[in-house]
Design a protein around this motif. Structure first.
Motif, PDB file in Angstrom:
ATOM      1  N   UNK A 196      29.092  17.803  27.233  1.00  0.00           N
ATOM      2  CA  UNK A 196      30.509  18.124  27.409  1.00  0.00           C
ATOM      3  C   UNK A 196      30.789  18.630  28.823  1.00  0.00           C
ATOM      4  N   UNK A 197      29.858  19.391  29.378  1.00  0.00           N
ATOM      5  CA  UNK A 197      30.029  19.882  30.741  1.00  0.00           C
ATOM      6  C   UNK A 197      30.088  18.724  31.737  1.00  0.00           C
ATOM      7  N   UNK A 198      29.220  17.725  31.556  1.00  0.00           N
ATOM      8  CA  UNK A 198      29.221  16.552  32.435  1.00  0.00           C
ATOM      9  C   UNK A 198      30.520  15.765  32.270  1.00  0.00           C
ATOM     10  N   UNK A 199      30.929  15.538  31.038  1.00  0.00           N
ATOM     11  CA  UNK A 199      32.154  14.781  30.775  1.00  0.00           C
ATOM     12  C   UNK A 199      33.344  15.442  31.471  1.00  0.00           C
ATOM     13  N   UNK A 200      33.460  16.746  31.339  1.00  0.00           N
ATOM     14  CA  UNK A 200      34.585  17.460  31.943  1.00  0.00           C
ATOM     15  C   UNK A 200      34.507  17.446  33.470  1.00  0.00           C
ATOM     16  N   UNK A 220      30.213   9.344  16.306  1.00  0.00           N
ATOM     17  CA  UNK A 220      31.451  10.112  16.126  1.00  0.00           C
ATOM     18  C   UNK A 220      31.382  11.452  16.851  1.00  0.00           C
ATOM     19  N   UNK A 221      30.238  12.115  16.781  1.00  0.00           N
ATOM     20  CA  UNK A 221      30.097  13.405  17.458  1.00  0.00           C
ATOM     21  C   UNK A 221      30.138  13.237  18.978  1.00  0.00           C
ATOM     22  N   UNK A 222      29.498  12.191  19.487  1.00  0.00           N
ATOM     23  CA  UNK A 222      29.531  11.937  20.926  1.00  0.00           C
ATOM     24  C   UNK A 222      30.947  11.617  21.395  1.00  0.00           C
ATOM     25  N   UNK A 223      31.672  10.864  20.581  1.00  0.00           N
ATOM     26  CA  UNK A 223      33.065  10.555  20.927  1.00  0.00           C
ATOM     27  C   UNK A 223      33.898  11.832  20.990  1.00  0.00           C
ATOM     28  N   UNK A 224      33.646  12.752  20.075  1.00  0.00           N
ATOM     29  CA  UNK A 224      34.376  14.026  20.078  1.00  0.00           C
ATOM     30  C   UNK A 224      34.091  14.834  21.344  1.00  0.00           C
ATOM     31  N   UNK A 225      32.906  14.656  21.899  1.00  0.00           N
ATOM     32  CA  UNK A 225      32.541  15.342  23.137  1.00  0.00           C
ATOM     33  C   UNK A 225      33.155  14.677  24.364  1.00  0.00           C
ATOM     34  N   UNK A 226      33.765  13.513  24.165  1.00  0.00           N
ATOM     35  CA  UNK A 226      34.391  12.806  25.268  1.00  0.00           C
ATOM     36  C   UNK A 226      33.555  11.707  25.876  1.00  0.00           C
ATOM     37  N   UNK A 227      32.394  11.417  25.280  1.00  0.00           N
ATOM     38  CA  UNK A 227      31.531  10.341  25.781  1.00  0.00           C
ATOM     39  C   UNK A 227      32.216   8.999  25.539  1.00  0.00           C
ATOM     40  N   UNK A 228      32.119   8.125  26.510  1.00  0.00           N
ATOM     41  CA  UNK A 228      32.718   6.791  26.372  1.00  0.00           C
ATOM     42  C   UNK A 228      31.696   5.742  25.957  1.00  0.00           C
ATOM     43  N   UNK A 229      30.506   5.789  26.557  1.00  0.00           N
ATOM     44  CA  UNK A 229      29.520   4.728  26.332  1.00  0.00           C
ATOM     45  C   UNK A 229      28.185   5.342  25.938  1.00  0.00           C
ATOM     46  N   UNK A 230      27.512   4.699  24.965  1.00  0.00           N
ATOM     47  CA  UNK A 230      26.250   5.218  24.442  1.00  0.00           C
ATOM     48  C   UNK A 230      25.198   4.115  24.523  1.00  0.00           C
ATOM     49  N   UNK A 231      24.124   4.376  25.251  1.00  0.00           N
ATOM     50  CA  UNK A 231      23.024   3.417  25.350  1.00  0.00           C
ATOM     51  C   UNK A 231      21.783   4.005  24.691  1.00  0.00           C
ATOM     52  N   UNK A 232      20.778   3.165  24.479  1.00  0.00           N
ATOM     53  CA  UNK A 232      19.549   3.632  23.813  1.00  0.00           C
ATOM     54  C   UNK A 232      18.298   3.390  24.642  1.00  0.00           C
ATOM     55  N   UNK A 233      18.448   2.891  25.857  1.00  0.00           N
ATOM     56  CA  UNK A 233      17.295   2.695  26.726  1.00  0.00           C
ATOM     57  C   UNK A 233      16.223   1.835  26.078  1.00  0.00           C
ATOM     58  N   UNK A 234      14.997   2.302  26.136  1.00  0.00           N
ATOM     59  CA  UNK A 234      13.870   1.539  25.574  1.00  0.00           C
ATOM     60  C   UNK A 234      13.644   1.821  24.098  1.00  0.00           C
ATOM     61  N   UNK A 235      14.538   2.595  23.452  1.00  0.00           N
ATOM     62  CA  UNK A 235      14.257   3.050  22.079  1.00  0.00           C
ATOM     63  C   UNK A 235      14.135   1.904  21.087  1.00  0.00           C
TER      64      UNK A 235
END
Length: 276
Positions: A196-200, A220-235
């Motif tokens: 959230x600190x980074x997003x702001x 849903x929780x990440x969206x509430x924090x203001x995140x726009x895009x979610x990646x998973x890297x090598x997972x």
């Protein structure tokens, strides 16, 4: 409007609409086709996942620019989805070199890419602040010369390389945003509060968050924090290799073949790969 411009426009729109979206990371054409069949709207390459598929570590010099562009072309050709490339540090220390890597990636079909401030050298893992900013400035100038809206992601890598300095990470992300980067990304953020600190700090620019273990947060929780895009890297690559390893271990250590009952049915996967 040509196909690449259509993909680029669709990719940009994902970053401008409400809510968050997941951009999973295939490592080859087969995994890209599988992700596309599930309804994901965009894909991003993974340098680590691709290196593993070649029997190489995720380490300095494991992949060349030519290796990466081969992988990019394979994944771009596997579906009609927009693809963003993991270009690591641009395969060059110089601003001009990483800008040229971006243009070559764009010529290979991607509509976005990330450039990181990690040097690839253990003795000095992160570029000095001024050089890191100059590299992003050069990359911005390069992609703005393209005839379609290329989405440039700037990555601040402190936290991945033993520099537990969120303040400096945010300072770098803010400078990258000021330089013109479209998306900001700091892998290995350790908590919802840090996210959230980074997003702001970089608002209104969109933020990418890596979810590959450690953080137990939903879309849903990440969206509430203001995140726009979610990646998973090598997972996803590691999940696939983990299942393969456990199956092989059962054969070798226990003489058992139970894994075959959990495998995707031949007909299902064969039919999936028959699709254009």
């Amino acid at each position: 409007m040509d196909a690449q411009t259509l993909r680029a426009t669709a990719f940009r729109a994902l970053h401008e609409r409400a809510g968050a979206f997941v951009i999973p990371n295939p490592w080859d054409a087969g995994s890209a086709k599988m992700l596309a069949s599930l309804g994901f709207e965009a894909l991003a390459t993974t340098s680590a996942g691709y290196a593993f598929s070649l029997g190489r570590p995720d380490a300095e010099g494991a992949l060349s620019l030519e290796d990466t562009l081969d992988n990019v072309r394979s994944i771009v050709g596997a579906s009609s989805l927009p693809v963003a490339a993991d270009l690591e540090n641009g395969f060059s220390d110089s601003p001009e070199g990483c800008a040229q890597a971006l243009l070559l990636a764009a010529a290979s079909g991607v509509v976005g890419a990330s450039i990181e401030d990690a040097t690839g050298h253990a003795e000095q893992p992160i570029y000095d602040f001024q050089l890191a900013v100059e590299r992003i400035e050069a990359c911005v100038a390069a992609v703005r010369s393209l005839p379609f809206p290329f989405t440039l992601t700037a990555r601040a890598e402190n936290l991945l390389h033993g520099r537990d300095d969120l303040a400096d990470t945010i300072r770098r992300l803010q400078a990258f945003a000021e330089a013109g980067a479209d998306v900001l990304y700091a892998p290995a953020l350790g908590s919802a509060e840090d996210i959230q600190q980074v997003v702001r700090a970089v608002a209104p620019k969109p933020v990418n968050v890596l979810m590959s273990g450690g953080l137990n947060l939903s879309v849903a929780q990440l969206a509430e924090l203001g995140v726009k895009r979610i990646s998973v890297g090598s997972a996803l690559a590691r999940a696939a290799y983990g299942a393969f390893y456990r199956a092989a271990l059962d054969i070798h250590s226990h003489g058992r073949f139970d894994f075959a009952d959990r495998a995707m049915p031949f007909g299902q996967i064969n039919q999936m790969f028959k699709q254009p």
